[in-house]
Write an enzyme that holds these catalytic residues in place. Sequence first.
Site, PDB file in Angstrom:
ATOM      1  N   GLY A   1      13.011  -4.890  79.185  1.00  0.00           N
ATOM      2  CA  GLY A   1      11.927  -5.842  79.772  1.00  0.00           C
ATOM      3  C   GLY A   1      11.764  -4.932  81.186  1.00  0.00           C
ATOM      4  N   ASP A   2      12.849  -4.151  81.565  1.00  0.00           N
ATOM      5  CA  ASP A   2      12.447  -3.397  82.878  1.00  0.00           C
ATOM      6  C   ASP A   2      11.495  -2.228  82.803  1.00  0.00           C
ATOM      7  OD1 ASP A   2      14.179  -4.574  84.461  1.00  0.00           O
ATOM      8  OD2 ASP A   2      16.033  -3.301  84.111  1.00  0.00           O
ATOM      9  N   ILE A   3      11.385  -1.670  81.690  1.00  0.00           N
ATOM     10  CA  ILE A   3      10.450  -0.562  81.244  1.00  0.00           C
ATOM     11  C   ILE A   3       9.099  -1.246  81.098  1.00  0.00           C
ATOM     12  CG2 ILE A   3       9.574   1.198  79.615  1.00  0.00           C
ATOM     13  CD1 ILE A   3      12.409   1.965  81.014  1.00  0.00           C
TER      14      ILE A   3
ATOM     15  N   GLY B   1       7.892  -2.086  84.548  1.00  0.00           N
ATOM     16  CA  GLY B   1       7.670  -0.879  85.360  1.00  0.00           C
ATOM     17  C   GLY B   1       6.178  -0.415  85.000  1.00  0.00           C
TER      18      GLY B   1
END
Length: 535
Positions: free
Chosen positions: A308-310, A313
């Site tokens: 989810g962070d990727i 981002g």
Amino acid sequence: MGRAACLAARGGADADLAEPRWQDPVERKKHQEYVFKVVQDFVGTWPKAEFAERAQARKLPWAAVDLPYELPDNPQLSARNFFTRVEGRTDVGFPFAFPDGRRVTRLEVPGPGDDQALLDEQRPVPRTEGASSARPALDGLRVLDLTWVLAGPYCTKVLADHGADVIKVESLGRPDPTRFAPFMHLSRGEHTDPDTNGYFNEVNRNKRSIALDTRTEEGVAVLRDLIASCDVLVENFSATVMTRLGLGYDALRGINPGIVYVSMSGMGHTGPRAGWVSYADTVSASSGLTGLTGWGPDDVVGVIYGHGDIVAGLQAALATVAALEHRAETGRGQHIDLSQLEAIAAHMGTSLLTSSRTPIGNAHPVWSPQGVYRCLGADRWLAVSVRSDEEWAALCDVLGRPELAADARLSTAEGRRGESALVDGVLGEWARGLSADQAAELLQERGIPAGAVQDGRELVEHDPQLRARGFYVRAEHPIAGAFLHEGVPIRLTGTPGGVRRAAPVLGADTDEVLRDVAGISPERLRRLHEEDVLR
């Protein structure tokens, strides 16, 4: 005691987890199955939504694991008008509201040929110099990077890779935690060196670092000086941090009217859950992504390593470029209030419309067979998808079982799903006699989507496609030494991005940046050092 047991303890169902031995994370890890059972016994007595609310009230980063069909009931997404209506049905919306916070709430499905006129538009083709002398696409852009861990730094990594001057703000009192993450170290020491962590050094290459204590009044004043000279500010704090610093969007616009401010909080700056504590796993659970990764409703696997962070981002980097283009056309900056929850929910594609009410493992609602099959070797696997009856016939030929292609029971995807034990058994038996790479090549030769399941080491050391394209790039770090970095996956003709320099040593560029960007005099710079503002 670990957070996972705190709520159980406060609810009086903690068994012996309040004992001092459980304060030791090593002890908890050693006996994690027992800890999980105690927590599970307690959690299992609650409805998931109510439990998540109570956990968040105690600032625990927990969330209910929702399936895509439950997304319209999410009060945060509804309050922020995330969803769109398409042909009378509710579907996921866009990953960020744009421009100026506006939402697209209704879409029409175009008919065949409705946009044919676009082919007749005459668009100017930009002239570029030779590749060796061309500048990266974002050369000349200056970004103030207040992000940390993964989602925010991944956004600014994308911008830095394509030429932006990204100034990362840290301090000895508040370094990026990934500098000290207990894994991915490039040294064999005590792992207390802030400059030798592979996690940090990969995501923060091409950036400059300044050490600035923003907990001091003078530190915030320096930050204001930097903001005045930057095009973009990116942060992934919780929703109220910038306001508490006196740097909400109105204040930022007063300092720099053209600033593009990208905030990346977990839930967004507005809505009933704006104050929720979140990280990648929490956001993935709320978005419907985690709920799809399992064999059934009681066997959810989850998504590892901050997927989810990727996604957040990448969406934040896209939002930044869109806002800069909008500024070039209108002269106005803007605030992109990017909710990581919305970025992941938008990433779910058609799942809201097409997914079943329970996870289906590796299966596909239309294609069959689709699965992962064991091959020769320890923990070696092959992923296969058959998208059509023609591909099924080709698969049977590769397997040496032409009679299966003639079997009326298996002539359709629906029929093959009904006979999954037979189909998966035959395919699995064939795969076990081959290496994963060999099996994938045999299937690919017949146009069947297939690939070996690879780990990180195999990608770096053995993948022939990545090697042929020179994807991994060697760069020398002043402390950690030389190591391979991920390359830039998007190659722009005439405006090449790349790994120009290794990640910065903590605070290495402080004086240079404050002198050249913020215009701070030598006298003031010396005083800031003496007062420990720059550390």
